[in-house]
Motif scaffolding. Structure first.
Motif, short mmCIF file in Angstrom:
data_model
loop_
_atom_site.label_atom_id
_atom_site.label_comp_id
_atom_site.label_asym_id
_atom_site.label_seq_id
_atom_site.Cartn_x
_atom_site.Cartn_y
_atom_site.Cartn_z
N VAL A 1 -21.01 42.24 -39.26
CA VAL A 1 -21.97 42.61 -38.97
C VAL A 1 -23.32 41.96 -39.90
O VAL A 1 -24.25 41.45 -39.38
CB VAL A 1 -21.50 43.86 -39.67
N LEU A 2 -23.24 41.53 -41.52
CA LEU A 2 -23.93 40.79 -41.86
C LEU A 2 -23.98 40.04 -41.40
O LEU A 2 -24.92 38.88 -41.41
CB LEU A 2 -22.98 40.66 -43.14
N ALA A 3 -22.99 39.21 -40.87
CA ALA A 3 -23.09 37.20 -40.47
C ALA A 3 -23.87 37.55 -38.84
O ALA A 3 -24.29 36.66 -38.86
CB ALA A 3 -21.81 37.22 -40.29
N GLY A 4 -24.31 38.45 -38.27
CA GLY A 4 -24.79 38.94 -37.30
C GLY A 4 -24.20 38.74 -35.59
O GLY A 4 -24.29 39.37 -35.03
N ALA A 5 -22.76 38.87 -36.20
CA ALA A 5 -21.99 39.60 -34.89
C ALA A 5 -22.77 40.61 -34.04
O ALA A 5 -22.87 41.64 -33.97
CB ALA A 5 -20.58 40.01 -35.53
N ASP A 6 -22.50 40.09 -32.78
CA ASP A 6 -22.57 41.67 -31.59
C ASP A 6 -21.70 42.50 -31.38
O ASP A 6 -22.03 43.48 -31.09
CB ASP A 6 -23.02 40.58 -30.34
N LEU A 7 -20.53 41.82 -31.63
CA LEU A 7 -19.28 42.84 -31.28
C LEU A 7 -18.41 43.04 -32.26
O LEU A 7 -17.80 41.65 -33.37
CB LEU A 7 -19.06 42.52 -29.22
N ILE A 8 -18.10 43.76 -32.93
CA ILE A 8 -16.57 43.16 -33.65
C ILE A 8 -15.10 43.86 -33.48
O ILE A 8 -15.07 45.20 -32.85
CB ILE A 8 -16.22 44.09 -35.03
N GLU A 9 -14.49 42.78 -33.02
CA GLU A 9 -13.04 43.07 -32.17
C GLU A 9 -12.02 43.44 -33.58
O GLU A 9 -11.84 43.15 -34.39
CB GLU A 9 -12.51 41.66 -31.44
N ILE A 10 -11.40 44.76 -32.81
CA ILE A 10 -10.62 45.29 -33.98
C ILE A 10 -9.00 45.60 -33.49
O ILE A 10 -9.04 45.96 -32.14
CB ILE A 10 -10.51 46.72 -34.86
N ASP A 11 -7.77 45.69 -33.78
CA ASP A 11 -6.95 46.37 -33.49
C ASP A 11 -6.60 47.71 -34.12
O ASP A 11 -6.08 48.00 -34.68
CB ASP A 11 -5.48 44.88 -33.38
N VAL A 12 -5.93 48.27 -32.58
CA VAL A 12 -5.36 50.13 -32.69
C VAL A 12 -4.59 50.47 -32.00
O VAL A 12 -3.60 49.42 -31.27
CB VAL A 12 -6.56 50.90 -31.97
N GLN A 13 -3.73 51.07 -33.00
CA GLN A 13 -2.08 51.40 -33.23
C GLN A 13 -1.95 52.88 -33.69
O GLN A 13 -2.66 53.33 -33.91
CB GLN A 13 -1.50 50.38 -34.05
N MET A 14 -1.52 52.86 -33.49
CA MET A 14 -0.44 54.83 -33.25
C MET A 14 0.24 54.87 -34.67
O MET A 14 1.50 54.00 -35.05
CB MET A 14 -0.44 55.15 -33.05
N SER A 15 0.13 55.92 -35.95
CA SER A 15 0.98 56.20 -36.97
C SER A 15 2.42 57.30 -36.41
O SER A 15 2.15 57.30 -35.32
CB SER A 15 0.29 56.37 -38.33
N ALA A 16 3.34 56.80 -37.36
CA ALA A 16 4.56 57.83 -37.15
C ALA A 16 3.63 59.36 -36.44
O ALA A 16 4.92 60.32 -36.28
CB ALA A 16 5.69 58.10 -37.79
N ASP A 17 2.81 59.93 -36.98
CA ASP A 17 2.57 61.27 -36.70
C ASP A 17 1.08 61.06 -36.06
O ASP A 17 0.17 62.06 -36.22
CB ASP A 17 2.40 62.24 -38.10
N GLY A 18 0.61 60.37 -35.64
CA GLY A 18 -0.06 59.75 -34.14
C GLY A 18 -1.16 59.33 -34.22
O GLY A 18 -2.37 60.17 -34.05
#
Length: 563
Positions: free
Chosen positions: A56-73
């Motif tokens: 964000v501080l570097a000026g990015a317009d979008l931040i890409e992240i990866d999302v998964q699910m733990s054993a308890d959802g």
């Protein structure tokens, strides 16, 4: 391809559904979006809150992240389906190989160290992020809310039945999607196109991206057009013909993962809508030139009561450093282009007799700050001091910086009051500009001078280009007028200089091979600024176009411009 043409194609074609006003391309500037891959993953552990904040501080317009699910959802942010590469799970749970994320509870994942691996394998010796936790999706949504957009990749959804619904609910609970409408720039993407069809049915108005190569037949194009808005392939597969074809069919295109400046530039020229990179600051400089938003703002920090010097960060686009005038302890403050407080750093052992200006520069690949304790209202100081410190690594800032050196400086013609200091790293020189002289006097000190004995500054010449005061008469020695210099800076590319006064600011252009004295004695561009009291700070916001000036007072008022 122009933005207007892309928008016309999106509206006219029966392909992608990108009609919700949240398209990736920056239509105001006709440039692609800067998308930070797993946050600013070149300098911080991927998919952590620190990497996201730095992006964000570097000026990015979008931040890409990866999302998964733990054993308890619970939804967690992690790229790999196993925990072994980027956490200490093998050490903490040696009997649970291969450490599949889906077999760990969210409570167990929350105890893992997701930062130490960075200092072991990515940036050897950098353990600043040791103990960094694995964030959950809610943490990242809160961190980005109202600050930057999100490119959310659903990772290996076949392993996590129901993850599409869980993500939709999380986005709604966090206020990112309200009544089916995205509230800020948002796209959900995956290599699993069937999962994207499932998600699109839950949130038809949220843009959907398909990772991988585009369809190879008309039937498949027609199918994905019912639920998808973007085709996001590897940049290695992209040429002008592919960009044009994807646009012709009504889809946007963002490419991954691009870290070399030459390839970034080529893709910008092809007209892609977004570029995913580990180096968002590098891309931001190509796309935006580091420019900050125009207009007035104020500093949030309650500790900055008498802003007297300012310099832009050499490490992060949109980050600035500043300091108080006399009366404060030896410390520097960081803030962003909106005035948000990013912390402060102390200089133990240094004294702030009368700090009046600062400058930033790079040398030997390192970022540095120069703090100028050079104020001398009554011309009584036999020596003044310059402190040169490494720019601290990453915000938020705190603690002390002991890695600095100090130079003692004398003038060949006696004590001088000075409020303007600039560094030319290419010349390896520090320039000082006097304040209380009929014509400001320019002095020079070697940047790499020793710190054992005082250094006598070299008198370079007088600067005669500033206008007469309103009185029509030049000031006497020791007097201050509205055209007395209160800040001084060189642009990073060495092509421009800035002189700030209490009334206006003045920008000078320097031709190749021209000396600074000659450049400063030609007519400047006059920059009108708001009528603030005690304007005593100024810097370039980018490589010679935008400037930021600041005044004393609390809260300190600042003004950014690109004119």
């Amino acid at each position: 391809m122009s933005t207007a043409l892309v928008c016309a194609l999106l509206a006219a074609c029966s392909g992608g559904r990108l009609d919700n006003g949240l398209d990736l391309r920056d239509s105001a500037r006709q440039v692609p979006m800067v998308i930070a891959h797993r946050g600013y993953s070149a300098i911080a552990p991927e998919n952590t809150a620190s990497a996201v904040e730095l992006a964000v501080l570097a000026g990015a317009d979008l931040i890409e992240i990866d999302v998964q699910m733990s054993a308890d959802g619970q939804l967690v942010v992690m790229h790999d389906t196993t925990l072994s590469r980027t956490t200490d799970a093998p050490r903490r749970y040696p009997l649970r190989a291969p450490w599949e994320l889906a077999r760990f509870s969210s409570a167990e994942i929350a105890t893992l160290d997701a930062g130490s691996w960075f200092g072991l394998r990515k940036d050897p010796g950098n353990f600043a992020y040791a103990g960094e936790p694995v964030p959950n999706l809610a943490t990242i949504l809160e961190l980005l809310h109202g600050r930057a957009g999100l490119l959310l990749e659903v990772k290996s959804p076949a392993l996590y039945p129901g993850i599409e619904l869980a993500i939709a609910e999380a986005l709604e609970q966090a206020g990112w999607v309200v009544d089916g409408q995205p509230m800020q720039r948002l796209m959900v993407q995956s290599f699993d196109w069937d999962a994207m069809a499932t998600y699109a049915a839950l949130h038809p108005q949220v843009p959907v991206g398909l990772l991988g190569n585009p369809p190879q037949d008309e039937a498949r194009w027609a199918e994905v057009a019912r639920y998808a808005d973007a085709i996001n392939p590897s940049h290695s597969q992209v040429d002008q013909a592919l960009v044009d074809e994807i646009h012709r069919r009504g889809f946007a295109i963002s490419v991954y993962t691009v870290n070399e400046a030459a390839r970034m530039q080529a893709l910008i020229e092809m007209g892609v809508d977004g570029i995913i990179t580990d180096q968002p600051e590098r891309l931001h400089a190509l796309v935006h030139g580091g420019a900050v938003a125009r207009g007035e703002f104020s500093l949030a920090s309650a500790d900055i009561s008498e802003l007297s010097g300012m310099a832009r960060s050499q490490r992060f686009a949109g980050v600035y450093w500043g300091h108080n005038d006399s009366g404060d302890r030896a410390r520097v403050f960081a803030f962003d282009g909106t005035g948000r407080d990013l912390g402060a750093v102390n200089l133990p052992g240094a004294f702030a007799v009368d700090w009046e200006d600062m400058s930033s520069f790079t040398s030997d690949g390192e970022a540095w700050l120069l703090l100028a304790d050079v104020g001398d209202n009554s011309a009584l100081r036999r020596q003044v001091r310059l402190h040169i410190m490494r720019e601290p690594a990453a915000p938020p800032y705190s603690g002390s910086q002991r890695d600095y050196r100090s130079l003692s400086v004398t003038y060949p013609d006696g004590p001088r009051d000075c409020e303007g200091v600039a560094v030319d790293a290419q010349e390896s020189a520090i320039y000082l500009l006097s304040k209380r002289d009929p014509y400001p006097r320019l002095y020079r000190v070697p940047l790499h001078a020793g710190s054992v004995v005082p250094i006598e500054a070299e008198f370079v010449g007088e600067v005669t280009s500033l206008p007469l005061p309103a009185s029509g008469q030049r000031a006497e020695v020791g007097e201050i007028t509205e055209v007395s210099p209160t800040a001084f800076e060189f642009s990073a590319d060495g092509r421009s200089a800035l002189i700030v006064t209490l009334d206006k600011s003045y920008r000078y252009r320097r031709a190749p091979g021209q000396s600074w004295l000659d450049a400063l004695n030609q007519p400047p561009q006059v920059i009108d600024v708001p009528d603030y009291p005690q304007i005593e700070a100024g810097t370039f916001a980018d490589r010679g176009n935008a400037i930021v000036i600041g005044s004393e007072g609390h809260p300190a008022a600042l003004y950014a411009t690109t004119n």
